[in-house]
Motif scaffolding. Structure first.
Motif, mmCIF file in Angstrom:
data_model
loop_
_atom_site.group_PDB
_atom_site.id
_atom_site.type_symbol
_atom_site.label_atom_id
_atom_site.label_comp_id
_atom_site.label_asym_id
_atom_site.label_seq_id
_atom_site.Cartn_x
_atom_site.Cartn_y
_atom_site.Cartn_z
ATOM 1 N N GLU A 222 16.436 -15.384 -5.359
ATOM 2 C CA GLU A 222 16.444 -16.323 -6.448
ATOM 3 C C GLU A 222 17.643 -15.702 -7.431
ATOM 4 O O GLU A 222 17.859 -14.421 -7.408
ATOM 5 C CB GLU A 222 15.224 -16.483 -7.377
ATOM 6 N N TYR A 224 19.292 -15.036 -11.061
ATOM 7 C CA TYR A 224 18.761 -14.827 -12.423
ATOM 8 C C TYR A 224 19.965 -14.233 -13.375
ATOM 9 O O TYR A 224 20.897 -13.590 -12.666
ATOM 10 C CB TYR A 224 17.557 -13.854 -12.648
ATOM 11 N N ARG A 226 21.293 -11.178 -15.507
ATOM 12 C CA ARG A 226 20.808 -9.805 -15.607
ATOM 13 C C ARG A 226 21.576 -9.305 -16.931
ATOM 14 O O ARG A 226 22.678 -9.571 -17.305
ATOM 15 C CB ARG A 226 21.302 -8.959 -14.328
ATOM 16 N N ARG A 242 12.254 -12.624 -4.155
ATOM 17 C CA ARG A 242 11.023 -13.461 -4.514
ATOM 18 C C ARG A 242 10.179 -14.050 -3.658
ATOM 19 O O ARG A 242 10.437 -14.651 -2.699
ATOM 20 C CB ARG A 242 11.563 -14.884 -5.509
ATOM 21 N N HIS A 464 11.024 -26.316 -10.439
ATOM 22 C CA HIS A 464 10.612 -25.148 -10.902
ATOM 23 C C HIS A 464 9.203 -25.410 -11.366
ATOM 24 O O HIS A 464 8.950 -25.290 -12.342
ATOM 25 C CB HIS A 464 11.465 -24.510 -11.961
#
Length: 567
Positions: A222, A224, A226, A242, A464
């Protein structure tokens, strides 16, 4: 809905919880030893016991991890543990007694030459899947010899589970679970999973047979944001593994040829904010916005106005919110729209070419509505008519023709986002299209081949489901289509999401299927339109985008079991 539908419902809403094991990177094998969930992390080589209630995670092979690296399939049968690694099936005959107490001793059961994926065992048969070969092999549990083989139903890596007379298959690329007769290999039905990339499948034996939960593991990377405080730009895009386990509950409707699976209660808001590019003034203006439809997979529970009241009207069975302006004045400030509460389920139809033979005649009304060029489809252009002929070749079966047309368009076009939609002749010449342009080309080719079809859309909820209660905004609008099978009804087909591998096999997950996050608005009609003094105004004369800004918001409120079959 039919009351004779086989159902696998959860016992309570607590059974719908997502299990996120600690310190796990990619689950590939999943099985049960009694009431103990046993899984394998193929990255770390950890054989794990996972408590599905508390998420407590225990490593059962602390001194034997190298033997479980890259394991893809896992199964228990009586006292023995079975697994696949590379091209070999292994068996530990006395695993039940050794598990978690002393090292497991594996014997090579069969070597099949190609990389293997799933494994499942039932009585005297061992079932093993191989993506490269495209088969599920059935081996004799005593001799290791291949008894027979079935064609694998999907195109991705497949994991397996067995329940009495059925073989269950989850496909990582197809986002699909298949129920197959384990004796004949006949596909009974299939269903979509609520998440993408399913990697393992197992039945929970704690429930009674009629209500056993089907657990599925998922594994993917996944994206994301940071936060790196030492970088000049501290917010950076990064990736992380994930993996988790989530139950699948479903309801099969054999008479209607479809299966519903995990549903969600979603709140959707669609709001227009007047913001004209140039000063405008209209008298007796009706601003029409389609409402979510009631379908086999979607239920509109309630709808309320936002900003100003609306009147509800119906067109071709579709509900509209109509906002009326006696006078829309220059520089007038307005916010108006609706908020709807909708139940959404994934749906997957199971039809074979044999099911669509000897069909009744297409109704005359459908010919006039859904076989004509009523939306700048360029159906008289040479390039479109030639494409319509090439797409089907000599095929005569309705279902095979539709699939041939879909794959032809996927092979001819590359996906690209554009701010406007060109007609199919321009798109075919260019070789690149947006989702709306894919739909236009598909509509033209299908209709030229006598297949009734229509546009559906207009948005997808961001997929999601773990983000419950959080407002979500879609990045883009989206459209797809439905084709009509006389005697059966309208069947959904995605336009372009599975056009993802040039020259490769195209997934079938959204051919005759929709994921739960699709919102059906305006089936076969314009989602949003204007009328002046009761007369429709074409979008080319007054573009809606020149008059207002739209605001679209979704909030996932809850996960739902399948609807009551009596409803």
């Amino acid at each position: 809905m039919s009351s004779d539908s086989p159902v696998l419902p959860p016992q309570t809403r607590a059974d719908l919880r997502t299990v996120r094991p600690f310190g796990v990177y990619r689950l590939h094998g999943l099985t049960f030893l009694g009431d103990r969930a046993i899984a394998v992390d193929s990255v770390r080589g950890h054989l794990l016991e996972i408590d599905l209630t508390t998420e407590n995670t225990t490593i059962l092979n602390p001194y034997q991890v190298s033997d479980f690296l890259d394991v893809r399939g896992l199964a228990f049968w009586q006292e023995s543990l079975w697994l696949t690694r590379e091209d070999t099936v292994y068996c530990c005959p006395d695993a039940r007694d050794r598990l978690g107490r002393e090292p497991l001793k594996f014997e090579e059961f069969a070597r099949l030459g190609d990389r293997l994926s799933g494994v499942a065992v039932w009585e005297s048969a061992v079932y093993v899947s191989c993506q490269r070969a495209g088969y599920i092999y059935i081996l004799n549990r005593n001799s290791g010899e291949i008894i027979t083989q079935f064609y694998a139903p999907g195109i991705g890596e497949e994991n397996l589970a067995v329940s009495e007379e059925d073989l269950w298959i989850c496909d990582s690329e197809e986002q699909t679970i298949y129920c197959m007769d384990r004796a004949t290999g006949d596909l009974r039905y299939n269903l979509l999973t609520p998440y993408s990339h399913p990697t393992a499948i197992a039945f929970d034996p704690r429930q009674v047979s009629a209500h056993r939960l089907l657990h599925v593991a998922y594994a993917e990377e996944e994206i994301y944001i940071r936060d790196d405080p030492n970088a000049s730009n501290p917010h950076q895009v990064s990736f992380r593994d994930r993996t988790f386990i989530h139950p699948v509950c479903f309801q099969y409707h054999p008479q209607q040829h479809y299966t519903l699976s995990n549903g969600y209660l979603v709140e959707m808001s669609y709001v227009e904010e007047l913001s004209p590019l140039e000063p405008v003034q209209f008298e007796k203006l009706d601003w029409r916005i389609a409402l979510p439809a009631d379908t086999a997979r979607q239920r509109l529970k309630e709808v309320r106005a936002i900003g100003m009241p609306f009147e509800e009207e119906t067109e071709r069975g579709q509900r509209f919110a109509v906002f009326k302006f006696d006078t829309l004045q220059q520089d007038e400030a307005r916010i108006f729209g609706w908020k709807a509460l909708v139940e959404l389920y994934s749906i997957k139809y199971h039809l074979t070419p044999r099911d669509v033979e000897d069909l009744p005649e297409l109704p005359e009304e459908f010919k006039q509505l859904y076989l004509v060029d009523n939306d700048q489809l360029a159906m008289n252009s040479d390039i479109v008519r030639q494409a319509a002929r090439e797409a089907i070749g000599n095929e005569t079966n309705l279902l095979r023709k539709i699939l041939s047309i879909r794959d032809y368009v996927y092979d001819k076009l590359d996906y690209g986002i554009k701010p406007y939609i060109d007609p199919p002749d321009v798109v075919l010449e260019r070789g690149v299209g947006s989702c709306g342009e894919y739909v236009g080309v598909l509509l033209a080719l299908l209709r030229l081949n006598g297949i009734a079809c229509r546009t559906v859309g207009r948005y997808k909820c961001p997929p999601h489901p773990e983000r419950k209660g959080v407002p979500l905004q879609p990045d883009y609008n989206h459209v797809w289509l439905e084709f009509y099978v006389p005697g059966i009804g309208w069947i959904p087909m995605e336009s372009n999401p599975d056009d993802n591998e040039e020259g490769g096999l195209h997934p079938m997950r959204f051919f005759m299927g929709l994921a739960w996050h699709h919102i059906e608005l305006g089936k076969g009609i314009r989602f949003e339109s204007l009328r002046l003094d009761g007369v429709p105004i074409h979008k080319s004369k007054i573009p809606l985008g020149d008059l207002a800004l739209n605001h679209v918001r979704f909030t996932i409120l809850d996960e739902l079991p399948p609807p009551n079959p009596e409803e």
